[in-house]
Design a protein around this motif. Structure first.
Motif, PDB file in Angstrom:
ATOM      1  N   LYS A  20       0.814  -1.219   0.000  1.00  0.00           N
ATOM      2  CA  LYS A  20       0.000   0.000   0.000  1.00  0.00           C
ATOM      3  C   LYS A  20       0.845   1.267   0.000  1.00  0.00           C
ATOM      4  N   ILE A  21       1.885   1.296   0.863  1.00  0.00           N
ATOM      5  CA  ILE A  21       2.622   2.563   1.056  1.00  0.00           C
ATOM      6  C   ILE A  21       3.993   2.594   0.381  1.00  0.00           C
ATOM      7  N   GLY A  22       4.483   1.445  -0.085  1.00  0.00           N
ATOM      8  CA  GLY A  22       5.745   1.421  -0.823  1.00  0.00           C
ATOM      9  C   GLY A  22       6.989   1.277   0.030  1.00  0.00           C
ATOM     10  N   HIS A  23       6.821   1.143   1.342  1.00  0.00           N
ATOM     11  CA  HIS A  23       7.952   0.942   2.254  1.00  0.00           C
ATOM     12  C   HIS A  23       7.428   0.306   3.534  1.00  0.00           C
ATOM     13  N   PRO A  24       8.309  -0.213   4.387  1.00  0.00           N
ATOM     14  CA  PRO A  24       7.841  -0.804   5.642  1.00  0.00           C
ATOM     15  C   PRO A  24       7.076   0.219   6.484  1.00  0.00           C
ATOM     16  N   PRO A  25       6.068  -0.237   7.223  1.00  0.00           N
ATOM     17  CA  PRO A  25       5.277   0.674   8.051  1.00  0.00           C
ATOM     18  C   PRO A  25       6.139   1.407   9.068  1.00  0.00           C
ATOM     19  N   CYS A  26       5.750   2.633   9.364  1.00  0.00           N
ATOM     20  CA  CYS A  26       6.438   3.428  10.380  1.00  0.00           C
ATOM     21  C   CYS A  26       5.403   4.302  11.076  1.00  0.00           C
ATOM     22  N   ASP A  27       5.807   4.982  12.134  1.00  0.00           N
ATOM     23  CA  ASP A  27       4.898   5.897  12.815  1.00  0.00           C
ATOM     24  C   ASP A  27       4.454   6.983  11.848  1.00  0.00           C
ATOM     25  N   GLU A  28       3.182   7.396  11.943  1.00  0.00           N
ATOM     26  CA  GLU A  28       2.646   8.393  11.018  1.00  0.00           C
ATOM     27  C   GLU A  28       3.475   9.671  10.999  1.00  0.00           C
ATOM     28  N   ASP A  29       3.959  10.093  12.164  1.00  0.00           N
ATOM     29  CA  ASP A  29       4.733  11.338  12.217  1.00  0.00           C
ATOM     30  C   ASP A  29       6.148  11.171  11.653  1.00  0.00           C
ATOM     31  N   LYS A  30       6.512   9.956  11.282  1.00  0.00           N
ATOM     32  CA  LYS A  30       7.843   9.686  10.724  1.00  0.00           C
ATOM     33  C   LYS A  30       7.783   9.309   9.242  1.00  0.00           C
ATOM     34  N   THR A  31       6.632   9.497   8.607  1.00  0.00           N
ATOM     35  CA  THR A  31       6.445   9.067   7.215  1.00  0.00           C
ATOM     36  C   THR A  31       7.494   9.660   6.283  1.00  0.00           C
ATOM     37  N   GLU A  32       7.750  10.951   6.398  1.00  0.00           N
ATOM     38  CA  GLU A  32       8.724  11.573   5.500  1.00  0.00           C
ATOM     39  C   GLU A  32      10.126  11.021   5.729  1.00  0.00           C
ATOM     40  N   GLU A  33      10.481  10.791   6.985  1.00  0.00           N
ATOM     41  CA  GLU A  33      11.788  10.197   7.292  1.00  0.00           C
ATOM     42  C   GLU A  33      11.893   8.801   6.686  1.00  0.00           C
ATOM     43  N   CYS A  34      10.818   8.016   6.778  1.00  0.00           N
ATOM     44  CA  CYS A  34      10.813   6.668   6.197  1.00  0.00           C
ATOM     45  C   CYS A  34      10.979   6.739   4.687  1.00  0.00           C
ATOM     46  N   ARG A  35      10.245   7.638   4.056  1.00  0.00           N
ATOM     47  CA  ARG A  35      10.339   7.766   2.595  1.00  0.00           C
ATOM     48  C   ARG A  35      11.764   8.149   2.197  1.00  0.00           C
ATOM     49  N   LYS A  36      12.383   9.003   2.993  1.00  0.00           N
ATOM     50  CA  LYS A  36      13.768   9.409   2.714  1.00  0.00           C
ATOM     51  C   LYS A  36      14.713   8.227   2.935  1.00  0.00           C
ATOM     52  N   TYR A  37      14.527   7.517   4.036  1.00  0.00           N
ATOM     53  CA  TYR A  37      15.381   6.381   4.365  1.00  0.00           C
ATOM     54  C   TYR A  37      15.320   5.303   3.285  1.00  0.00           C
ATOM     55  N   TYR A  38      14.113   5.033   2.769  1.00  0.00           N
ATOM     56  CA  TYR A  38      13.941   4.006   1.737  1.00  0.00           C
ATOM     57  C   TYR A  38      14.065   4.573   0.325  1.00  0.00           C
ATOM     58  N   ARG A  39      14.516   5.810   0.247  1.00  0.00           N
ATOM     59  CA  ARG A  39      14.804   6.488  -1.033  1.00  0.00           C
ATOM     60  C   ARG A  39      13.610   6.472  -1.986  1.00  0.00           C
ATOM     61  N   ILE A  40      12.489   6.906  -1.469  1.00  0.00           N
ATOM     62  CA  ILE A  40      11.287   7.009  -2.290  1.00  0.00           C
ATOM     63  C   ILE A  40      11.078   8.488  -2.578  1.00  0.00           C
ATOM     64  N   GLY A  41      11.696   8.954  -3.647  1.00  0.00           N
ATOM     65  CA  GLY A  41      11.629  10.365  -3.975  1.00  0.00           C
ATOM     66  C   GLY A  41      10.736  10.691  -5.153  1.00  0.00           C
ATOM     67  N   THR A  42      10.449   9.689  -5.975  1.00  0.00           N
ATOM     68  CA  THR A  42       9.634   9.939  -7.163  1.00  0.00           C
ATOM     69  C   THR A  42       8.471   8.963  -7.208  1.00  0.00           C
ATOM     70  N   LYS A  43       7.455   9.310  -7.988  1.00  0.00           N
ATOM     71  CA  LYS A  43       6.290   8.446  -8.155  1.00  0.00           C
ATOM     72  C   LYS A  43       6.700   7.109  -8.777  1.00  0.00           C
ATOM     73  N   GLU A  44       7.652   7.173  -9.721  1.00  0.00           N
ATOM     74  CA  GLU A  44       8.120   5.951 -10.382  1.00  0.00           C
ATOM     75  C   GLU A  44       8.804   5.024  -9.379  1.00  0.00           C
ATOM     76  N   ARG A  45       9.643   5.609  -8.532  1.00  0.00           N
ATOM     77  CA  ARG A  45      10.357   4.821  -7.511  1.00  0.00           C
ATOM     78  C   ARG A  45       9.352   4.198  -6.535  1.00  0.00           C
ATOM     79  N   LEU A  46       8.334   4.969  -6.149  1.00  0.00           N
ATOM     80  CA  LEU A  46       7.300   4.469  -5.246  1.00  0.00           C
ATOM     81  C   LEU A  46       6.576   3.279  -5.870  1.00  0.00           C
ATOM     82  N   GLU A  47       6.184   3.408  -7.127  1.00  0.00           N
ATOM     83  CA  GLU A  47       5.493   2.308  -7.806  1.00  0.00           C
ATOM     84  C   GLU A  47       6.393   1.093  -7.961  1.00  0.00           C
ATOM     85  N   TRP A  48       7.672   1.308  -8.227  1.00  0.00           N
ATOM     86  CA  TRP A  48       8.634   0.216  -8.336  1.00  0.00           C
ATOM     87  C   TRP A  48       8.749  -0.535  -7.013  1.00  0.00           C
ATOM     88  N   LYS A  49       8.837   0.223  -5.885  1.00  0.00           N
ATOM     89  CA  LYS A  49       8.932  -0.409  -4.560  1.00  0.00           C
ATOM     90  C   LYS A  49       7.639  -1.178  -4.238  1.00  0.00           C
TER      91      LYS A  49
END
Length: 195
Positions: A20-49
């Motif tokens: 659903k979210i493209g990376h392992p679950p994390c606390d809601e207030d840490k979503t941006e940090e998780c996206r950064k940690y898992y290198r999800i910067g683009t829509k294409e990368r998100l769909e690939w993950k």
């Protein structure tokens, strides 16, 4: 007869959330940090993950189909029942108190099998892990920048062992923030490391 003790439902639920979210679950207030940690910067990368996790989820469901079909969608012992104590109890013929306590914690609603105490000539025990242990994480923090990196990477933040005794050396370790290393190993205990 096969008795299955596995975190199957937890694994499937975790993978479904990853899809659903493209990376392992994390606390809601840490979503941006998780996206950064898992290198999800683009829509294409998100769909690939998401597709990667979808493929893994499909592989797990196919590989575990017989277990899922036989036991009502989970292992004989699943969820909170997956502990060393459960393994010992099953191997020594001790059944859990009630099947209802098992279902409440994520296990099968069917009668929970155990190795019979009499009449057994041989038992084959197979345990499987991912092969190591790591620090229990209590969030993420920025790692030191490596030469040539435009921005720092995120890394898991290890739990502070406090005054817990280390299982390796039997001593209390200084806080992880202390620069001086007095030990040749990281603090290791069931509260600070996980398999």
């Amino acid at each position: 007869r096969i008795i299955c003790i596995a975190l199957l439902q937890e694994t499937i639920s975790w993978l479904e959330e990853c899809v659903k979210i493209g990376h392992p679950p994390c606390d809601e207030d840490k979503t941006e940090e998780c996206r950064k940690y898992y290198r999800i910067g683009t829509k294409e990368r998100l769909e690939w993950k998401r597709q990667q996790y979808k493929d893994i989820l499909s592989d797990v469901k196919v590989a575990c189909r017989p277990i899922l079909e036989r036991n009502g969608g989970c292992a004989h012992y699943d969820g909170k029942q997956v502990t060393p104590e459960t393994i010992i109890n099953v191997m020594t013929g001790i059944a859990p108190d009630t099947a209802s306590s098992l279902t409440a914690s994520g296990g099968s609603s069917q009668a929970s099998p155990v190795v019979p105490r009499k009449g057994v000539k041989s038992v084959f025990l197979w345990t499987n892990t991912h092969g190591g242990h790591h620090a229990v994480s209590v969030g993420v923090e920025e790692a030191e920048k490596k030469e040539g990196e435009a921005q720092g990477r995120m890394k898991p933040k290890a739990i502070d062992p406090g005054e817990l005794i280390c299982d390796v050396c039997g001593k209390v370790h200084p806080p992880p923030t202390q620069l001086k290393r007095e030990f040749s190993h990281d603090h290791s205990s069931l509260r600070t490391r996980e398999w």
